[in-house]
Design a protein around this motif. Structure first.
Motif, PDB file in Angstrom:
ATOM      1  N   ALA A 134       0.846  -1.197   0.000  1.00 26.01           N
ATOM      2  CA  ALA A 134       0.000   0.000   0.000  1.00 26.01           C
ATOM      3  C   ALA A 134       0.878   1.242   0.000  1.00 26.01           C
ATOM      4  O   ALA A 134       1.869   1.322   0.736  1.00 26.01           O
ATOM      5  N   ASP A 135       0.529   2.181  -0.843  1.00 27.71           N
ATOM      6  CA  ASP A 135       1.346   3.379  -0.996  1.00 27.71           C
ATOM      7  C   ASP A 135       1.583   4.058   0.341  1.00 27.71           C
ATOM      8  O   ASP A 135       0.661   4.283   1.121  1.00 27.71           O
ATOM      9  N   GLY A 136       2.855   4.351   0.606  1.00 29.10           N
ATOM     10  CA  GLY A 136       3.232   5.025   1.836  1.00 29.10           C
ATOM     11  C   GLY A 136       3.543   4.103   2.988  1.00 29.10           C
ATOM     12  O   GLY A 136       4.055   4.552   4.018  1.00 29.10           O
ATOM     13  N   THR A 137       3.304   2.795   2.810  1.00 23.77           N
ATOM     14  CA  THR A 137       3.571   1.836   3.899  1.00 23.77           C
ATOM     15  C   THR A 137       4.842   1.050   3.662  1.00 23.77           C
ATOM     16  O   THR A 137       5.204   0.201   4.472  1.00 23.77           O
ATOM     17  N   GLY A 138       5.515   1.299   2.552  1.00 25.56           N
ATOM     18  CA  GLY A 138       6.724   0.565   2.236  1.00 25.56           C
ATOM     19  C   GLY A 138       7.959   1.184   2.856  1.00 25.56           C
ATOM     20  O   GLY A 138       7.885   2.039   3.756  1.00 25.56           O
ATOM     21  N   ASP A 139       9.121   0.765   2.381  1.00 27.59           N
ATOM     22  CA  ASP A 139      10.391   1.259   2.895  1.00 27.59           C
ATOM     23  C   ASP A 139      10.476   2.772   2.704  1.00 27.59           C
ATOM     24  O   ASP A 139      10.221   3.287   1.606  1.00 27.59           O
ATOM     25  N   ASP A 140      10.833   3.469   3.755  1.00 32.14           N
ATOM     26  CA  ASP A 140      10.978   4.932   3.711  1.00 32.14           C
ATOM     27  C   ASP A 140       9.724   5.617   3.166  1.00 32.14           C
ATOM     28  O   ASP A 140       9.797   6.642   2.484  1.00 32.14           O
ATOM     29  N   GLY A 141       8.560   5.048   3.470  1.00 33.70           N
ATOM     30  CA  GLY A 141       7.309   5.647   3.042  1.00 33.70           C
ATOM     31  C   GLY A 141       6.999   5.476   1.569  1.00 33.70           C
ATOM     32  O   GLY A 141       6.130   6.161   1.030  1.00 33.70           O
ATOM     33  N   SER A 142       7.697   4.553   0.915  1.00 33.62           N
ATOM     34  CA  SER A 142       7.462   4.330  -0.513  1.00 33.62           C
ATOM     35  C   SER A 142       6.327   3.331  -0.706  1.00 33.62           C
ATOM     36  O   SER A 142       5.680   2.910   0.256  1.00 33.62           O
ATOM     37  N   GLY A 143       6.124   2.926  -1.950  1.00 29.78           N
ATOM     38  CA  GLY A 143       5.096   1.950  -2.259  1.00 29.78           C
ATOM     39  C   GLY A 143       5.648   0.557  -2.459  1.00 29.78           C
ATOM     40  O   GLY A 143       4.960  -0.303  -3.032  1.00 29.78           O
ATOM     41  N   HIS A 144       6.865   0.290  -2.005  1.00 29.67           N
ATOM     42  CA  HIS A 144       7.477  -1.027  -2.160  1.00 29.67           C
ATOM     43  C   HIS A 144       8.264  -1.413  -0.907  1.00 29.67           C
ATOM     44  O   HIS A 144       8.779  -0.541  -0.191  1.00 29.67           O
ATOM     45  N   HIS A 145       8.356  -2.718  -0.700  1.00 27.81           N
ATOM     46  CA  HIS A 145       9.223  -3.274   0.338  1.00 27.81           C
ATOM     47  C   HIS A 145      10.281  -4.121  -0.361  1.00 27.81           C
ATOM     48  O   HIS A 145       9.960  -5.042  -1.119  1.00 27.81           O
ATOM     49  N   ALA A 146      11.545  -3.799  -0.123  1.00 32.70           N
ATOM     50  CA  ALA A 146      12.649  -4.482  -0.794  1.00 32.70           C
ATOM     51  C   ALA A 146      13.068  -5.725  -0.020  1.00 32.70           C
ATOM     52  O   ALA A 146      13.180  -5.696   1.212  1.00 32.70           O
ATOM     53  N   VAL A 147      13.323  -6.799  -0.762  1.00 38.31           N
ATOM     54  CA  VAL A 147      13.824  -8.046  -0.170  1.00 38.31           C
ATOM     55  C   VAL A 147      14.938  -8.578  -1.066  1.00 38.31           C
ATOM     56  O   VAL A 147      14.810  -8.627  -2.295  1.00 38.31           O
ATOM     57  N   LEU A 148      16.027  -8.980  -0.431  1.00 42.26           N
ATOM     58  CA  LEU A 148      17.135  -9.619  -1.131  1.00 42.26           C
ATOM     59  C   LEU A 148      17.018 -11.126  -0.940  1.00 42.26           C
ATOM     60  O   LEU A 148      17.016 -11.618   0.192  1.00 42.26           O
ATOM     61  N   TYR A 149      16.943 -11.863  -2.044  1.00 41.53           N
ATOM     62  CA  TYR A 149      16.902 -13.325  -2.000  1.00 41.53           C
ATOM     63  C   TYR A 149      18.312 -13.837  -2.317  1.00 41.53           C
ATOM     64  O   TYR A 149      18.868 -13.507  -3.370  1.00 41.53           O
ATOM     65  N   LEU A 150      18.863 -14.598  -1.384  1.00 43.32           N
ATOM     66  CA  LEU A 150      20.278 -14.962  -1.439  1.00 43.32           C
ATOM     67  C   LEU A 150      20.488 -16.446  -1.215  1.00 43.32           C
ATOM     68  O   LEU A 150      19.677 -17.124  -0.593  1.00 43.32           O
TER      69      LEU A 150
END
Length: 529
Positions: A134-150
């Motif tokens: 949801a817009d504004g709920t992501g990383d740093d208030g963005s619309g995305h949550h970043a994940v690194l798959y390793l």
């Protein structure tokens, strides 16, 4: 080089040269499995128990948040704003085969490095995914949550630990843990095995569109295509394409942030040190049958000692070879009385690279004709610098340099038409002796931002924070019958790295002499004359 599997009993595979009737012969063995025939892999229970036990606890890693983490977070937020509701897949890439079963050193894709801050040989096969929220709920208030798959560090109780030549700790050293990478980058981490399910979540029925950077990791791209096929009807309605993601990632790097500028300064300073070492090595280069290799080897050795590698194949072009724009064979002689064109750049551990060129008189002194050509190129470069200011267009830099090049060629009587006429788009006679452009953006790639739209690159307005080259040249081939003999075989290029500032520009490579008198004095000092 060591074999790529650990030593073991001689009876586990067929001996070299074995045939039908010989011990260990394997009838119908597939070709793709035969590379292991040279190896003798351990397989006994006693060995497995012994090799996976008796290891001391791993010391604490001491990993802290990396200096790029705050900057990469801002970069991801900027990208997020361009793709609301889209799941963005940015692979690091995989190992690439050099020959048979040996790989090139791994270097992550530049977009992955830019968004994560991971450099050098870190994390082959890793994938950065920006999951829409949801817009504004992501990383740093963005619309995305970043994940690194390793691919995480394997335990010492696994066969990977001792037998996997690409990933095993015994072979390539310990991989970082998921926790260490999360601390370093500030990005949430997950096991690579979770990637497929994470990519498929809510695609199609949930309205999520999947975008991937293509031609980076075939396996990841195949998974994305499989998911898309399962949602073919929905996929046909997609507005964005993978090319839009590639374009946005390139354009995101057009203006460098403070951390990137710092890394560019480091790359340039380290490259200048390499040029100094090359000048000191010129006597050795002249004494060697392949003196260009001495020049190349000197610079490449410096790049590996002080950085990650060279940012591109070094051009060490002496004499006539300097008239070949991308001469990288570097197998010629370096002779007194001729010029050496050295085009080289150090890629530092963060993967930012410099790109500098100097054309040097091998014996330290320009001849009259060499100096005449050199000065014309220098004057063209100075004109380009004067045009490289905020508010100008990128193409203006090249145009300014070409006005000088055309004027000088006209003065020397080499153009079939006056300079002003040659400069007309329908003519361009002067370009016979300089067929390349004057500038290109620079950063994580030597030709950075290459997928940006023309209206933001070639026709783009210069802004503070942009970093690019200024590199006019003149190249008179030895078999060019349209020029006087005295010019033939002379190639000159002068290349600097420029940062656009609020009130003009800064030559990041100004410490490397450009004026012909200064070049001669600099060389004399380095050669102890």
């Amino acid at each position: 080089m060591s074999d790529d599997t650990a030593a073991t009993d001689a009876t586990t595979t067929a001996p070299a040269g074995a045939g039908p009737g010989d011990p260990g012969w394997q009838e119908g063995q597939p070709v793709e499995e035969r590379g292991a025939n040279r190896s003798q892999r351990p397989g006994s229970a006693a060995f497995l128990e012994f090799v996976t036990s008796g290891w001391a606890p791993r010391p604490a890693s001491g990993v802290t948040r990396g200096p790029a983490a705050d900057f990469t977070s801002a970069r991801r937020s900027a990208l997020s704003g361009k793709f609301p509701g889209r799941r963005l897949v940015v692979p690091a890439g995989t190992f690439k085969v050099r020959s048979n079963d040996t790989d090139y050193r791994f270097r992550p894709h530049s977009a992955f490095a830019h968004l994560t801050g991971l450099g050098v040989e870190q994390e082959p096969d890793a994938v950065l995914v920006l999951h829409p929220v949801a817009d504004g709920t992501g990383d740093d208030g963005s619309g995305h949550h970043a994940v690194l798959y390793l691919r995480p560090l394997a335990g010492r109780d696994t066969t990977e630990f001792f037998s996997d030549s690409r990933y095993g700790e015994f072979w390539v050293g310990a991989r970082p843990t998921l926790e260490d990478v999360e601390t370093l980058t500030g990005i949430s981490t997950r096991h690579l095995d979770d990637l497929r399910d994470a990519l498929a979540k809510d695609v199609g029925s949930g309205g999520v569109q999947l975008l991937v950077v293509p031609e980076v990791d075939p396996a990841v791209e195949a998974v994305v295509e499989e998911i898309r096929r399962q949602e073919a009807e929905r996929a046909a309605e997609q507005e964005d394409r993978d090319e839009h993601l590639v374009e946005a990632l390139s354009e995101l790097r057009l203006v460098k942030d403070a951390h990137e500028v710092e890394q560019m300064r480091l790359a340039v300073a380290t490259t200048i040190e390499g040029f100094e070492k090359v000048v000191r090595a010129l006597p050795a280069a002249q004494a060697h049958a392949r003196g260009e290799r001495v020049v190349e080897g000197t610079f490449v050795g410096h790049a590996r000692q002080e950085g990650n590698a060279v940012g591109y194949e070094t051009i060490a072009a002496a004499g006539e070879h300097a008239t070949t724009l991308h001469w990288i064979d570097n197998d010629g002689q370096v002779r007194a009385g001729e010029l050496l064109l050295l085009d080289a750049g150090v890629e530092v551990d963060s993967l930012y690279t410099a790109d500098l060129t100097r054309t040097l008189p091998v014996d330290g002194v320009f001849t009259e004709v060499q100096r005449r050509v050199y000065q014309a190129v220098l004057d063209a470069a100075d004109a380009a610098f004067a045009a490289a200011v905020p508010g100008a267009r990128f193409r203006d830099v090249h145009a300014a340099a070409m006005e000088v090049i055309a004027a000088r060629l006209d003065e020397w009587g080499l153009l079939p038409v006056p300079a002003a006429q040659s400069l007309h788009p329908d003519n361009q006679h002067h370009r016979r002796w300089m067929v390349h452009g004057t500038s290109h953006h620079l950063g994580l790639d030597v030709h950075d931002c290459a997928q940006a739209r023309a209206e933001l690159y070639l026709d783009g307005v210069l802004e503070p924070g942009m970093v690019f080259t200024i590199e006019p040249g003149l190249y008179f081939k030895s078999d060019d019958l349209l020029i006087p003999e005295e010019y033939r075989g002379i190639g000159v290029r002068i290349e600097d790295d420029v940062l656009i500032t609020a009130d003009g520009n800064e030559n990041l490579s100004a410490a490397l002499p450009r004026d012909p008198d200064a070049v001669e004095a600099w060389m004399a000092g380095l050669l102890g004359r």
